[in-house]
Design a protein around this motif. Structure first.
Motif, short mmCIF file in Angstrom:
data_model
loop_
_atom_site.label_atom_id
_atom_site.label_comp_id
_atom_site.label_asym_id
_atom_site.label_seq_id
_atom_site.Cartn_x
_atom_site.Cartn_y
_atom_site.Cartn_z
N VAL A 209 3.30 -39.95 90.28
CA VAL A 209 4.51 -40.78 90.27
C VAL A 209 4.94 -41.07 88.84
O VAL A 209 6.13 -40.94 88.49
N ILE A 210 4.00 -41.46 88.01
CA ILE A 210 4.33 -41.78 86.61
C ILE A 210 4.89 -40.57 85.89
O ILE A 210 5.90 -40.66 85.17
N SER A 211 4.27 -39.40 86.09
CA SER A 211 4.77 -38.20 85.42
C SER A 211 6.16 -37.83 85.94
O SER A 211 6.99 -37.31 85.19
N GLY A 212 6.43 -38.11 87.21
CA GLY A 212 7.75 -37.85 87.77
C GLY A 212 8.81 -38.74 87.15
O GLY A 212 9.91 -38.28 86.80
N ILE A 213 8.50 -40.01 87.02
CA ILE A 213 9.43 -40.95 86.40
C ILE A 213 9.69 -40.55 84.95
O ILE A 213 10.84 -40.53 84.48
#
Length: 326
Positions: A142-146
């Protein structure tokens, strides 16, 4: 342009459309432990039907459409569909709500769409707590996507966290979400746990907006104001006078915003509902599949006529949040 005004004088300009009931997470406040029975693919709205619906909605004066799920990015062809929508209806404001787990793969193409907003459902930035609340989700994805989306786009991002008593309601957890969102030029918003689904909701886990405001004031957030604009959302905001950081609170239960509700919603199966808490709505899939757009308009207006003044006292839906398109 036509306008949709309900019997209480509210102008409706915003529609949330669920493109799938499926999700790759099993969040504890959204689904029961056993999960849910997925709707067969042929029973949900096709992309052509959604495009037809969007055309009717725009003609009726709808200005903003948000696509949700389940998790919209699990549906094959979703991003290609958004490009087709942009081509046909360039004036529509288009927003997406996602859990962010598949965002990295699509970040560049989504950035090119000039989305009105991207909302990320993210209840904690503790790896262990995230794994627990999602029943197996990977926080790093999720963090890498954001981060990938932010590297390609300056579109507004909102990080939405449902606060649950004894899980993420303490100052440490709240501060961590605010810090994380701020570092990504996003606005954090804290949401009351809504009593939509008796299988997963518990009064004992409920954190009210007043409790949230108390914690935020102790952290130095002082000014309280509502979001401005015709298509403004349901959040009220506090602001830190020293940093300028804004934090939103969505008090759907304790301070419901029904008097200024400007939205309708459509389930993945094509049922339009006038309220999230309504137990039923009107079937749009039937006329959409036959291309009878006049009947689509008639049924939309039937739904508008049934929009309640408030959700309080309604017989709430028997479906889970992922099925309705929260």
């Amino acid at each position: 342009m036509a306008r949709i005004i309900d019997r209480y004088g509210r102008r409706l300009t915003y529609v949330r459309i669920s493109v799938t009931d499926r999700c790759n997470f099993r969040c504890r406040y959204c689904m029961p432990p056993s999960g849910i029975r997925w709707v067969p693919h042929e029973a949900i709205l096709s992309y052509e039907e959604i495009l037809g619906l969007c055309g009717v909605l725009e003609e009726l004066g709808i200005e903003k459409i948000r696509f949700t799920g389940g998790e919209p990015l699990v549906r094959k062809g979703f991003v290609d569909f958004l490009y087709r929508l942009r081509e046909r209806h360039p004036q529509l404001q288009v927003a997406v709500t996602t859990n962010g787990s598949l965002l990295k793969k699509w970040a560049h193409r989504l950035a090119d769409l000039s989305l009105t907003a991207l909302n990320i459902s993210l209840d904690t930035i503790s790896k262990d707590k995230f794994f627990y609340i999602t029943r197996g989700g990977n926080l790093e994805e999720v963090i890498s996507g954001i981060d990938a989306f932010r590297s390609h786009s300056d579109a507004p991002i909102k990080v939405n966290a449902v606060l649950i008593k004894d899980f993420n309601d303490n100052e440490e957890d709240i501060s961590a979400i605010i810090t994380f969102a701020s570092s990504r030029k996003a606005i954090p918003r804290f949401i009351e746990f809504m009593p939509l689904d008796g299988d997963v909701w518990s009064c004992g886990r409920f954190i009210s907006a007043d409790n949230m405001i108390e914690v935020l004031r102790a952290m130095g957030y002082t000014r309280l104001f509502d979001e401005e604009g015709q298509n403004s959302g349901p959040a009220m905001y506090l602001q830190n006078p020293f940093t300028g950081q804004r934090v939103g609170i969505i008090a759907a239960v304790s301070r419901h915003f029904c008097s200024r509700c400007n939205r309708l919603r459509v389930t993945a199966m094509g049922e339009m509902r006038s309220c999230l808490f309504a137990d039923s709505g009107v079937n749009l899939k039937e006329p959409l599949s036959s291309g009878d757009f006049e009947e689509v308009r008639n049924r939309i207006m039937e739904c508008v006529a049934a929009k309640p003044q408030s959700w309080m006292g309604l017989k709430t839906s028997s479906q889970h949040m992922s099925q309705i398109g929260g």
